[in-house]
Write an enzyme that holds these catalytic residues in place. Structure first.
Site, short mmCIF file in Angstrom:
data_model
loop_
_atom_site.label_atom_id
_atom_site.label_comp_id
_atom_site.label_asym_id
_atom_site.label_seq_id
_atom_site.Cartn_x
_atom_site.Cartn_y
_atom_site.Cartn_z
CE LYS A 240 66.48 57.39 7.56
NZ LYS A 240 66.62 58.95 7.29
NE ARG A 274 59.31 59.14 7.41
CZ ARG A 274 59.80 58.17 6.54
NH1 ARG A 274 60.99 57.46 6.87
NH2 ARG A 274 59.12 57.78 5.49
#
Length: 319
Positions: A240, A274
Site C-alpha cells: 500500500k 490480506r
C-alpha cells in the site's frame, strides 16, 4: 526437552476473542493460535497492484489456484477497485466475480470471500460458493448484512468513510485509532441487529482507506486497540501507499515493507493478513507463529545430536 508449546510471550498482544474458532465450509480456523493468509485476486482491468493482470477469467482462476498452491488459506476475489471511479452495475460486477468463485470452489476447499458492497453481488457469490463477504465500505448498504445473515456466510466489516467509488480528500481525525475502533463497534452492532451472529463477524481497520500515511502508521502501531474489540481482525497492508511513502518505494519494491508491517500487525493481534505476495507472506506468518509458540519447526537438526549441525567447515576461513 519439553514437547508442549509455550504460552505466547508477554510482549505480544493476545486479543480477547469472543469467538476464536470460525468454520468456513469444510475449513476451520482457530484465530487464537493461527493467522489466516488471504490472497488477493482482482478481476478488474484497473486494479491497484496488478493493473489488470488477472482480469481475464482464465488468468483469475489460474492465479487463484496458484495462490492456494503457495499456501493461501483464503482467496479474496474482487470485481471493482476501492479507488474512486465510475460505478459498475451489480450485474456487471457479478459477471466478473461469480465465475471465478464457482471455478475455484469446484477445484478447492479454500476459503473464498468476495469483496463487494452490493447485496445482489453478495447473494450470487455466496450461491456460487463464497463463504465470506468482505465489505470495504463499512456496510454503506445495510441490506448487505441482511443477505449475509440469511445465507449463513461470514462478514468482514472494514472502516472507510467515503461513499463507494468516491474521493475523500484530506481525511482528518482527532484520534484515528479511537475513531476507527468506535466506527467498527457501531457497524458490528448494526450487523448483529440485522441478524449476522457475532461468531461470523470479522473487522478490518482499513489501512490507507480514507487515511493518510501518518494515520495508517498509527493504526499499525496501535493495532491492539482494534483487535481489542474481540473479533478476528484483518490487516490489509500489502504494497500500500503508506509503505511506498514511508520507504520511498514504487509498488513493485514494497515486499519487505509489506512483510514488516504485516508482522507488526500480527504482534498487535491481527489474525488475518490480506497479501499479494503469497509465498513470502506464508513464510513470514509461519515464522511468526513459531516464535509465538503456535507452530512447531518443520524439522530439528541444529545442535540436536552428538555432532553439531551443520558440521564445521574444513576451510581455513574464520567466522
Amino acid at each position: 526437552m519439553t514437547t508442549s508449546a509455550p504460552a505466547t510471550a508477554a510482549p505480544f498482544y493476545t486479543p480477547p476473542l469472543l469467538h476464536p474458532v470460525h468454520r468456513f465450509g469444510t475449513r476451520t480456523i482457530d484465530f487464537s493460535r493461527q493467522v489466516a493468509l488471504m490472497a488477493i485476486i482482482n478481476r478488474t482491468p484497473d486494479s491497484f497492484y496488478d493493473a489488470g493482470a488477472t482480469f481475464a477469467l482464465d488468468a483469475a482462476v489460474a492465479a487463484s489456484l496458484a495462490a492456494v498452491d503457495d499456501g493461501a488459506d483464503w482467496l479474496d476475489i474482487g470485481g471493482v477497485p476501492f479507488a474512486p471511479g465510475p460505478a459498475l452495475s451489480a450485474g456487471e460486477e457479478a459477471d466478473r466475480v461469480v465465475p471465478v468463485v464457482a471455478a475455484v470452489a469446484a477445484a478447492s476447499d479454500v476459503i473464498i470471500s468476495v469483496d463487494t458492497f452490493l447485496p445482489e453481488v453478495a447473494a450470487r457469490s455466496i450461491a456460487a460458493g463464497a463463504t465470506v463477504i468482505n465489505d470495504t465500505t463499512g456496510l454503506s448498504n445495510p441490506e448487505l448484512a441482511s443477505v449475509v445473515a440469511e445465507s449463513g456466510a461470514h462478514l468482514v466489516i472494514t472502516h472507510s468513510l467515503a461513499s463507494p467509488r468516491t474521493a475523500y480528500p484530506h481525511p482528518h481525525y482527532k484520534d484515528v485509532v479511537a475513531e476507527v475502533a468506535a466506527f467498527l463497534a457501531r457497524k458490528v452492532e448494526l450487523a448483529m441487529s440485522l441478524g449476522v451472529p457475532a461468531e461470523k463477524i470479522m473487522v478490518d481497520p482499513g489501512h490507507d482507506l480514507n487515511k493518510n500515511t501518518l494515520h495508517t502508521l498509527e493504526i499499525t502501531r496501535r493495532f491492539n486497540e482494534i483487535a481489542a474489540l474481540g473479533f478476528p481482525t484483518l490487516a490489509a497492508v500489502s504494497n500500500k501507499d503508506f509503505i511506498g511513502e514511508t520507504l520511498d518505494q514504487a509498488k513493485g519494491e514494497r515486499l519487505e515493507g509489506s512483510l514488516a508491517a504485516a508482522v507488526v500487525c500480527i504482534l498487535g493481534g491481527a489474525r488475518i493478513l490480506r497479501m499479494h505476495n503469497v509465498a513470502a507472506a506464508k513464510s513470514a506468518i509461519n515464522m511468526t507463529e513459531a516464535v509465538l509458540g503456535w507452530r512447531a519447526p518443520a524439522y530439528l537438526k541444529h545442535n540436536m545430536g552428538d555432532v553439531n549441525y551443520p558440521a564445521p567447515s574444513t576451510s581455513s576461513a574464520s567466522w
